[in-house]
Design a protein around this motif. Structure first.
Motif, short mmCIF file in Angstrom:
data_model
loop_
_atom_site.label_atom_id
_atom_site.label_comp_id
_atom_site.label_asym_id
_atom_site.label_seq_id
_atom_site.Cartn_x
_atom_site.Cartn_y
_atom_site.Cartn_z
N SER A 38 0.84 -1.18 0.00
CA SER A 38 0.00 0.00 0.00
C SER A 38 0.88 1.24 0.00
CB SER A 38 -0.92 -0.01 1.22
OG SER A 38 -0.16 0.02 2.42
N ASP A 40 1.17 3.67 1.95
CA ASP A 40 1.75 3.99 3.26
C ASP A 40 2.65 2.88 3.80
OD1 ASP A 40 -0.04 2.03 4.10
OD2 ASP A 40 -1.28 3.40 5.27
N GLN A 60 -1.84 -6.84 7.09
CA GLN A 60 -0.94 -5.83 7.60
C GLN A 60 0.48 -6.38 7.61
OE1 GLN A 60 -2.90 -4.20 11.08
NE2 GLN A 60 -1.50 -2.46 10.99
N PHE A 87 -2.76 -1.47 -5.30
CA PHE A 87 -3.53 -0.57 -4.44
C PHE A 87 -3.86 0.72 -5.19
CE2 PHE A 87 -1.45 -3.22 -1.30
CZ PHE A 87 -2.42 -3.37 -0.32
N THR A 88 -4.99 1.32 -4.82
CA THR A 88 -5.32 2.64 -5.34
C THR A 88 -4.40 3.66 -4.67
OG1 THR A 88 -7.02 2.93 -3.64
CG2 THR A 88 -7.75 2.08 -5.78
N ASP A 90 -4.80 6.07 -2.56
CA ASP A 90 -4.91 6.30 -1.12
C ASP A 90 -4.85 5.00 -0.32
OD1 ASP A 90 -7.40 5.14 -1.56
OD2 ASP A 90 -8.54 6.90 -0.93
N GLY A 91 -4.75 3.87 -1.00
CA GLY A 91 -4.64 2.58 -0.31
C GLY A 91 -5.94 2.04 0.25
N SER A 92 -7.05 2.71 0.02
CA SER A 92 -8.32 2.25 0.59
C SER A 92 -8.94 1.09 -0.19
CB SER A 92 -9.33 3.41 0.65
OG SER A 92 -9.68 3.83 -0.66
N GLU A 93 -8.47 0.89 -1.44
CA GLU A 93 -9.01 -0.18 -2.26
C GLU A 93 -7.88 -0.90 -2.99
OE1 GLU A 93 -13.26 1.07 -3.89
OE2 GLU A 93 -11.74 2.59 -4.34
N PRO A 119 -12.74 -2.96 -1.63
CA PRO A 119 -12.15 -2.37 -0.43
C PRO A 119 -10.98 -3.21 0.08
CG PRO A 119 -14.54 -2.30 -0.30
CD PRO A 119 -14.19 -3.13 -1.51
N THR A 120 -9.94 -2.54 0.56
CA THR A 120 -8.73 -3.22 0.99
C THR A 120 -9.00 -4.32 2.01
OG1 THR A 120 -7.32 -1.34 0.48
CG2 THR A 120 -6.49 -2.87 2.12
N LEU A 121 -9.93 -4.11 2.90
CA LEU A 121 -10.22 -5.14 3.91
C LEU A 121 -11.39 -6.02 3.53
CD1 LEU A 121 -9.48 -3.07 7.11
CD2 LEU A 121 -8.00 -4.67 5.89
#
Length: 195
Positions: A38, A40, A60, A87-88, A90-93, A119-121
């Motif tokens: 991701s 981040d 994680q 990852f997108t 912003d890492g949200s997806e 969605p990432t999760l």
């Protein structure tokens, strides 16, 4: 493996792997491919065929707990000549390259081809780009680069939502342009080109 590296030395360029520390993240039965971090650096995603078909897993970094976010909905997720997951900005997806199976109906359909977001999760997938074959967000997350599976693999950029696409390059028919990467300042896009 996740690596950490020092950056530039005093004389300019330094080998980025010179003092790297390698850490094993997975050891599943089967294969793990197309790993992505991701933006981040907190999450890792990859495709694995530990249950027979390739699914997307995310977890994680450092915890060792990975969640199957696709659960067989994309039976043609893995492709050996292009990335299938990332990852997108912003890492949200996560973005997923889909060949021909609609994840909502599990039916083969040309309407399902392209890039899907999930969605990432975990959660419901949604279509993002119809004809794209890989996607990569710029370092600042404002733009996306992708190529379409047409003669010469034309490369496009668009805004973060995939709107206002602009073709920036196309190779000759028969040549491929894969594995796009943005420069750190977002001014250039690098890619592999060949037959």
């Amino acid at each position: 493996a996740v690596t950490r590296f020092p950056g530039r030395g005093r004389g300019g360029w330094a080998n980025p792997l010179e003092n790297a520390q390698f850490t094993r993240l997975t050891d599943f039965d089967g294969s793990e491919v197309d790993a992505a971090l991701s933006p981040d650096g907190k999450f890792v995603a990859f495709a694995s065929n530990q249950s027979g078909v390739f699914d997307a897993f995310v977890g994680q970094v450092g915890l060792g707990n990975y969640v199957n976010v696709t659960k067989g909905r994309f039976p043609e997720l893995f492709h050996e000549q292009t990335r299938s997951i990332g990852f997108t900005g912003d890492g949200s997806e996560l973005w997923l390259r889909v060949s021909a199976t609609d994840p909502n109906s599990r039916q083969v359909s040309d309407l399902a081809r392209g890039i899907w977001l999930i969605p990432t999760l975990g959660g419901a997938p949604r279509r993002f780009l119809e004809r794209a074959n890989a996607a990569l967000w710029s370092p600042d997350g404002t733009r996306v680069a992708y190529f379409e599976p047409l003669p010469g693999d034309p490369i496009f950029t668009a805004d973060r939502q995939g709107r206002s696409p602009t073709q920036i390059f196309a190779s000759r028919p028969g040549e491929h342009t894969h594995y796009e990467a943005w420069s750190p300042d977002g001014r250039y896009i690098y890619f592999a080109r060949g037959f």
